[in-house]
Structures are given as C-alpha cells and as structure tokens.
Enzyme design. Structure first.
Site, mmCIF file in Angstrom:
data_model
loop_
_atom_site.group_PDB
_atom_site.id
_atom_site.type_symbol
_atom_site.label_atom_id
_atom_site.label_comp_id
_atom_site.label_asym_id
_atom_site.label_seq_id
_atom_site.Cartn_x
_atom_site.Cartn_y
_atom_site.Cartn_z
ATOM 1 N N HIS A 1 -66.282 -21.627 -69.644
ATOM 2 C CA HIS A 1 -64.901 -21.180 -69.447
ATOM 3 C C HIS A 1 -64.304 -21.843 -68.220
ATOM 4 O O HIS A 1 -64.951 -21.993 -67.192
ATOM 5 C CB HIS A 1 -64.779 -19.654 -69.429
ATOM 6 N N ASP B 1 -68.398 -19.301 -60.697
ATOM 7 C CA ASP B 1 -67.933 -18.679 -61.945
ATOM 8 C C ASP B 1 -66.521 -19.123 -62.253
ATOM 9 O O ASP B 1 -65.573 -18.475 -61.847
ATOM 10 C CB ASP B 1 -68.005 -17.151 -61.811
ATOM 11 N N GLU C 1 -61.199 -16.386 -70.527
ATOM 12 C CA GLU C 1 -62.505 -15.708 -70.565
ATOM 13 C C GLU C 1 -62.513 -14.461 -69.697
ATOM 14 O O GLU C 1 -62.993 -13.402 -70.106
ATOM 15 C CB GLU C 1 -63.617 -16.665 -70.106
ATOM 16 N N GLU C 2 -61.978 -14.618 -68.493
ATOM 17 C CA GLU C 2 -62.080 -13.513 -67.528
ATOM 18 C C GLU C 2 -61.271 -12.288 -67.949
ATOM 19 O O GLU C 2 -61.537 -11.186 -67.503
ATOM 20 C CB GLU C 2 -61.656 -13.988 -66.126
ATOM 21 N N ASP D 1 -72.278 -20.477 -68.146
ATOM 22 C CA ASP D 1 -71.332 -19.661 -67.388
ATOM 23 C C ASP D 1 -72.084 -19.156 -66.168
ATOM 24 O O ASP D 1 -72.936 -18.290 -66.283
ATOM 25 C CB ASP D 1 -70.849 -18.503 -68.275
ATOM 26 N N HIS E 1 -66.889 -13.146 -58.292
ATOM 27 C CA HIS E 1 -65.522 -12.638 -58.517
ATOM 28 C C HIS E 1 -64.769 -12.337 -57.224
ATOM 29 O O HIS E 1 -63.819 -11.553 -57.227
ATOM 30 C CB HIS E 1 -65.522 -11.402 -59.442
HETATM 31 ZN ZN LIG Z 1 -67.873 -16.454 -65.982
#
Ligand SMILES: [Zn+2]
Length: 316
Positions: free
Chosen positions: A97, A109, A143-144, A172, A270
């Site tokens: 992603h 990420d 994706e998120e 990922d 994140h």
């Molecule tokens: Zn991810």
C-alpha cells in the site's frame, strides 16, 4: 515454479542506494505536504508521481485504477498497476500500500513495502528477466482507511481473471526498527485458518529462501489486517512478508532475532516519528532480496537472474 536464484546474484541485483532513494522520495513527498502521504492528499499524489516516474524510466507502462470509498465524504483515489510485458495468461501480483496514515509520513508503514516492490520491478527490468507468468506490481490506495484499493482490485476481476492469478505477495511494514521476520501462514500450521489452496506452497517458498540465509521466520496468520485479505477472501493463493508493527517483542523473539524484548516491533507505528530514520535498512534490504527471490521462483523466471550471471562472468 523455478528454483530460487543464487542468493549472491540477488544480493548483487538489489541496490541499497536505490532503496534509500525510494525512501528519500517518499519522505520528501510527506515533508512537502504537511507531513503525511494519506489518501487523496498532495503527499499521496507526490508518492504516486515518484513511483510512476521510476516505473516509466524502467520501461513499464503504469496505469491508475481509480476508485472511491466512504459514503458521507467520498474519497477519490487510485491504485497504480504495472505489468511485465511478457508472460502467459497467468498473473503473479506483488503489492504494497502506497498511502500512509494522516498522523505521520509512513516510512516503515508502508514506504518500506513500496520501496521493496518498486526495487524488484526495476531490477527485473534491468536484468532483462523474462518471466513465464505475467508479473503485476501493485501500489494500493486507501489501505489505511479500510483496505479499499486491494478490495476494489479483486472485486473488479472476472472469475476467469481471478483464476489466472497464480498468487498474491504482500509486503506491508518490512523495515521495522525492532524487527522479527514473519511469513504469512499459508498452510495454517500455527494459526486458525490456512490461506486458499496454493498458499501453503507460497509460504514454503518464502521459508526456504529465508532458511538458506539462516533466518527461521515465524508464521503470521491471515487476520485481515492488510491487503492480502481481499485475495484470501477471493480464493487467490496469498503470502508475503512482515517485520512487525504494534506487537511487542517477546524474550524468545529477541533471542532469535536480536533487538529489545518488551518493546514494540515499531514504536513509531502510525505516529509522526515513522520517518526515514525509523526504517531499519538492513532489514529492508534482506526483505527486498527475499521478495526478489520469491518472485523469480513463483514467476517462473527461467534460469533465475541468468543475465546478471552472464554479465558477471563476462566482466571476469
Ligand atoms: Zn500498513
């Protein structure tokens, strides 16, 4: 399926400097756009532009697959897809992603996965490797917010197209600072559910490649937390690599993989601190080489990276 290539050829093909360049471009995309690369932002567009420019320079013809999601405030975004020109009617998909969360630049990420897939695409083109299967490089959007890009891709496949998919390989989060090495548990040996038929073979390919490097990978279940999910739901064999995010490293894992027990695999998961400094380059390089080897094997690239070998011999 072909035998995986000689690890030294793969090591030679995958370039540390090139991986760094990909990550720098994604970091710059975030820096110039408020610190993130989330769906439908300037940061996402800048990330996409970089990936497309790299693919075009290597001779691919990337295309945008547009879709939207969200009922109240629809988000319009897109996946990027690029195929090798040759190959049979069968397709092997490699995917990562391309979007980040809104709270940070998302370099581990999933800048790490994007760098890995892009690097495999560029190096296969450079090697002039001719796969038996068509290889499709996918960079997923949305994706998120809920795995929307990969879901859209699979939903758009006709039954015959879905059946032509040899496998989906997902990356990922593959450069975690406090990494372990996970391989998706295709045979369901350690988790509740196995992947679709064929996933066990994919898992074995990854495990064997890693074992040859002295790495005993741990199985990670298809728990529905990344882009493999739509493929698994659609009955397409799936697999891939993951080096850990919000989970906590155990004592046993620290003994096997080094790093620090009791801390998350990625303490910046994140968060705004998921910058280029958060990416473990040695881990990313190893995961990229592993993905490259699995692609040669599952994509049926005859003679592996033979051109690289010939060049090496030619150069004496
Ligand atoms: Zn991810």
């Amino acid at each position: 399926m072909e035998a995986p290539p000689d690890p030294s050829l793969v090591q030679k093909a995958v370039k540390h400097s090139s991986l760094t360049q990909h990550l720098e471009a994604l970091q710059a995309a975030a820096d110039a756009n408020g610190g993130n690369r989330a769906a439908a932002t300037g940061g996402y567009e800048a990330s996409a532009a970089y990936v497309e420019e790299q693919l075009r320079a290597a001779g691919y013809e990337p295309r945008r697959q547009e879709f939207s999601y969200g009922r109240r405030n629809p988000v319009d975004t897109f996946n990027i897809l690029a195929d090798t020109g040759s190959g049979s009617g069968s397709v092997l998909v490699l995917g990562a992603h391309l979007d980040s969360v809104e709270d940070g630049p998302g370099l581990n990420d999933n800048g790490s996965g994007v760098a890995a897939v892009l690097e495999v695409a560029l190096r296969l083109a450079e090697e002039g490797a001719v796969p038996r299967e068509r290889i499709r490089f996918a960079f997923w959007g949305g994706e998120e917010d809920g795995l929307y890009g990969s879901e859209h891709y699979v939903k758009e496949l006709s039954r015959a197209e879905a059946a032509a998919h040899v496998a989906y390989l997902n990356v990922d989060v593959v450069g975690s600072p406090n990494a372990v090495v996970f391989v998706y548990d295709g045979d369901g040996s350690d988790t509740e559910e196995a992947g679709p038929e064929g996933s066990a073979a994919v898992e074995r390919v990854f495990q064997d490649i890693l074992r040859a490097k002295g790495v005993e990978a741990l199985p990670f279940g298809f728990i529905g937390d990344s882009d493999y999910d739509a493929f698994v739901q659609g009955g397409i064999p799936a697999g891939g690599l993951f080096t850990g995010d919000a989970g906590t490293k155990s004592e046993a894992e620290a003994r096997t993989f080094g790093g620090q027990a009791g801390l998350q695999y990625d303490e910046c998961f994140h968060l705004a601190c998921d910058t280029i400094k958060n990416v473990n380059m040695a881990v990313l390089e190893q995961m990229t080489e592993t993905l490259m080897s699995a692609t040669v094997s599952l994509g049926g690239i005859e003679g592996g990276l033979a051109k690289g070998a010939a060049t090496e011999e030619g150069a004496g």
